[in-house]
Design a protein around this motif. Structure first.
Motif, PDB file in Angstrom:
ATOM      1  N   PRO A  13     114.618  38.836 -52.947  1.00  0.00           N
ATOM      2  CA  PRO A  13     115.560  38.349 -51.915  1.00  0.00           C
ATOM      3  C   PRO A  13     116.652  39.588 -52.074  1.00  0.00           C
ATOM      4  O   PRO A  13     117.241  40.019 -51.025  1.00  0.00           O
ATOM      5  CB  PRO A  13     115.827  37.045 -52.408  1.00  0.00           C
ATOM      6  CG  PRO A  13     114.896  36.624 -53.165  1.00  0.00           C
ATOM      7  CD  PRO A  13     114.559  37.676 -54.020  1.00  0.00           C
ATOM      8  N   LYS A  18     114.147  39.639 -48.450  1.00  0.00           N
ATOM      9  CA  LYS A  18     113.563  38.337 -48.144  1.00  0.00           C
ATOM     10  C   LYS A  18     112.785  38.046 -49.529  1.00  0.00           C
ATOM     11  O   LYS A  18     112.610  38.712 -50.348  1.00  0.00           O
ATOM     12  CB  LYS A  18     112.291  38.838 -47.039  1.00  0.00           C
ATOM     13  CG  LYS A  18     113.056  39.135 -45.942  1.00  0.00           C
ATOM     14  CD  LYS A  18     111.679  39.531 -44.785  1.00  0.00           C
ATOM     15  CE  LYS A  18     111.954  39.985 -43.428  1.00  0.00           C
ATOM     16  NZ  LYS A  18     113.459  40.563 -43.160  1.00  0.00           N
ATOM     17  N   THR A  19     112.371  36.634 -49.313  1.00  0.00           N
ATOM     18  CA  THR A  19     111.587  36.316 -50.592  1.00  0.00           C
ATOM     19  C   THR A  19     110.171  36.668 -50.631  1.00  0.00           C
ATOM     20  O   THR A  19     109.630  37.057 -49.414  1.00  0.00           O
ATOM     21  CB  THR A  19     111.500  34.619 -50.687  1.00  0.00           C
ATOM     22  OG1 THR A  19     110.610  34.077 -49.497  1.00  0.00           O
ATOM     23  CG2 THR A  19     113.056  34.024 -50.567  1.00  0.00           C
ATOM     24  N   GLU A  21     107.514  34.968 -50.307  1.00  0.00           N
ATOM     25  CA  GLU A  21     107.029  34.050 -49.458  1.00  0.00           C
ATOM     26  C   GLU A  21     107.322  34.406 -48.033  1.00  0.00           C
ATOM     27  O   GLU A  21     106.147  34.535 -47.294  1.00  0.00           O
ATOM     28  CB  GLU A  21     107.260  32.389 -49.527  1.00  0.00           C
ATOM     29  CG  GLU A  21     106.891  31.845 -50.797  1.00  0.00           C
ATOM     30  CD  GLU A  21     105.442  32.112 -51.196  1.00  0.00           C
ATOM     31  OE1 GLU A  21     104.465  31.711 -50.311  1.00  0.00           O
ATOM     32  OE2 GLU A  21     105.129  32.464 -52.116  1.00  0.00           O
ATOM     33  N   GLU A  22     108.408  35.067 -47.841  1.00  0.00           N
ATOM     34  CA  GLU A  22     108.734  35.461 -46.417  1.00  0.00           C
ATOM     35  C   GLU A  22     108.085  36.841 -46.217  1.00  0.00           C
ATOM     36  O   GLU A  22     107.472  37.099 -44.963  1.00  0.00           O
ATOM     37  CB  GLU A  22     110.254  35.559 -46.419  1.00  0.00           C
ATOM     38  CG  GLU A  22     110.959  34.552 -46.256  1.00  0.00           C
ATOM     39  CD  GLU A  22     112.619  34.894 -46.190  1.00  0.00           C
ATOM     40  OE1 GLU A  22     113.469  34.076 -45.347  1.00  0.00           O
ATOM     41  OE2 GLU A  22     113.036  35.646 -47.231  1.00  0.00           O
ATOM     42  N   TRP A  23     107.770  37.620 -47.095  1.00  0.00           N
ATOM     43  CA  TRP A  23     107.018  38.807 -47.124  1.00  0.00           C
ATOM     44  C   TRP A  23     105.369  38.519 -46.950  1.00  0.00           C
ATOM     45  O   TRP A  23     104.824  39.190 -46.045  1.00  0.00           O
ATOM     46  CB  TRP A  23     107.064  39.704 -48.305  1.00  0.00           C
ATOM     47  CG  TRP A  23     108.571  40.529 -48.416  1.00  0.00           C
ATOM     48  CD1 TRP A  23     109.464  40.429 -49.275  1.00  0.00           C
ATOM     49  CD2 TRP A  23     109.130  41.218 -47.404  1.00  0.00           C
ATOM     50  NE1 TRP A  23     110.739  41.263 -49.017  1.00  0.00           N
ATOM     51  CE2 TRP A  23     110.265  41.743 -47.784  1.00  0.00           C
ATOM     52  CE3 TRP A  23     108.747  41.875 -46.126  1.00  0.00           C
ATOM     53  CZ2 TRP A  23     111.276  42.671 -47.040  1.00  0.00           C
ATOM     54  CZ3 TRP A  23     109.362  42.946 -45.406  1.00  0.00           C
ATOM     55  CH2 TRP A  23     110.600  43.316 -45.983  1.00  0.00           C
ATOM     56  N   LYS A  25     104.107  36.020 -45.619  1.00  0.00           N
ATOM     57  CA  LYS A  25     104.074  35.622 -44.080  1.00  0.00           C
ATOM     58  C   LYS A  25     103.959  36.797 -42.950  1.00  0.00           C
ATOM     59  O   LYS A  25     103.124  36.770 -42.182  1.00  0.00           O
ATOM     60  CB  LYS A  25     105.314  34.551 -43.563  1.00  0.00           C
ATOM     61  CG  LYS A  25     104.846  33.195 -44.210  1.00  0.00           C
ATOM     62  CD  LYS A  25     106.092  32.385 -43.629  1.00  0.00           C
ATOM     63  CE  LYS A  25     106.032  30.936 -44.517  1.00  0.00           C
ATOM     64  NZ  LYS A  25     107.176  30.399 -44.130  1.00  0.00           N
ATOM     65  N   ILE A  26     105.059  37.630 -43.332  1.00  0.00           N
ATOM     66  CA  ILE A  26     105.159  39.119 -42.515  1.00  0.00           C
ATOM     67  C   ILE A  26     103.652  39.803 -42.618  1.00  0.00           C
ATOM     68  O   ILE A  26     103.117  40.090 -41.613  1.00  0.00           O
ATOM     69  CB  ILE A  26     106.118  39.579 -42.849  1.00  0.00           C
ATOM     70  CG1 ILE A  26     107.383  39.035 -42.324  1.00  0.00           C
ATOM     71  CG2 ILE A  26     106.275  41.182 -42.284  1.00  0.00           C
ATOM     72  CD1 ILE A  26     108.718  39.841 -42.978  1.00  0.00           C
TER      73      ILE A  26
END
Length: 180
Positions: A13, A18-19, A21-23, A25-26
């Motif tokens: 992060p 970003k975390t 998990e965010e990456w 999703k992207i």
């Protein structure tokens, strides 16, 4: 999980914005077909460094294969070798209750406290059995590890079930005993 990898995930992060998990999703929303496409996207569009980009991509790949799926895929088109594989497992499982059999994408690791054997369908007609037998001299049959590198010290090529004889079983048992 390896300590360095965990540190990288923890720092993600702060270093990338970003975390993990965010990456994930992207990347899932983009559905890149190739690793290189995802690398270019993360590096050019988001300014992520090469190391972080590679880690994000690797950890984003979803592998839903069960251990039996992995073994099944290894022997597709090589079904004639499956009885050899199964016989090796029957023998190894008799050595003790402390054995773990871990299927991977291209091989199956056999572990006690340490890995002591590896079974790999090398060709359509041959299984390579890797063994960890440190300081044991090679022979015509008990070859150097070849493609196994540091994972094993020796390799035995098996083309039919009759080659699983007393000598081979002895080597397997010796590798098992040294893996305590």
């Amino acid at each position: 999980m390896d300590k360095a990898l965990q540190t990288m995930i923890n720092n993600m992060p702060q270093k990338t914005g970003k975390t993990l998990e965010e990456w994930k999703k992207i990347l899932k929303s983009k559905a890149f077909e190739k690793h290189g496409q995802a690398m270019t996207f993360l590096k050019k569009e988001h300014g992520v460094t090469h190391g972080f980009a590679n880690t994000i991509i690797q950890l984003s790949k979803e592998n839903t294969d069960t251990p039996s799926d992995l073994v099944h895929k290894q022997y597709l088109g090589k079904e004639n070798l499956k009885p050899i594989y199964e016989q090796l497992l029957v023998i190894v499982e008799k050595f003790g209750k402390d054995i773990k059999i871990i299927p991977k994408k291209n091989s199956v690791s056999i572990i006690r406290k340490k890995q002591f054997a590896l079974i790999k369908p090398a060709t359509k007609t041959r299984i390579d059995l890797g063994l960890k037998l440190k300081d044991k001299p090679t022979t015509d049959r008990l070859e150097n590890s070849g493609p196994f590198g540091a994972m094993c010290t020796h390799r035995v090529r098996i083309t039919n079930i009759a080659e699983i004889d007393d000598e081979l079983i002895h080597w397997l048992k010796e590798a098992y005993q040294k893996a305590e």
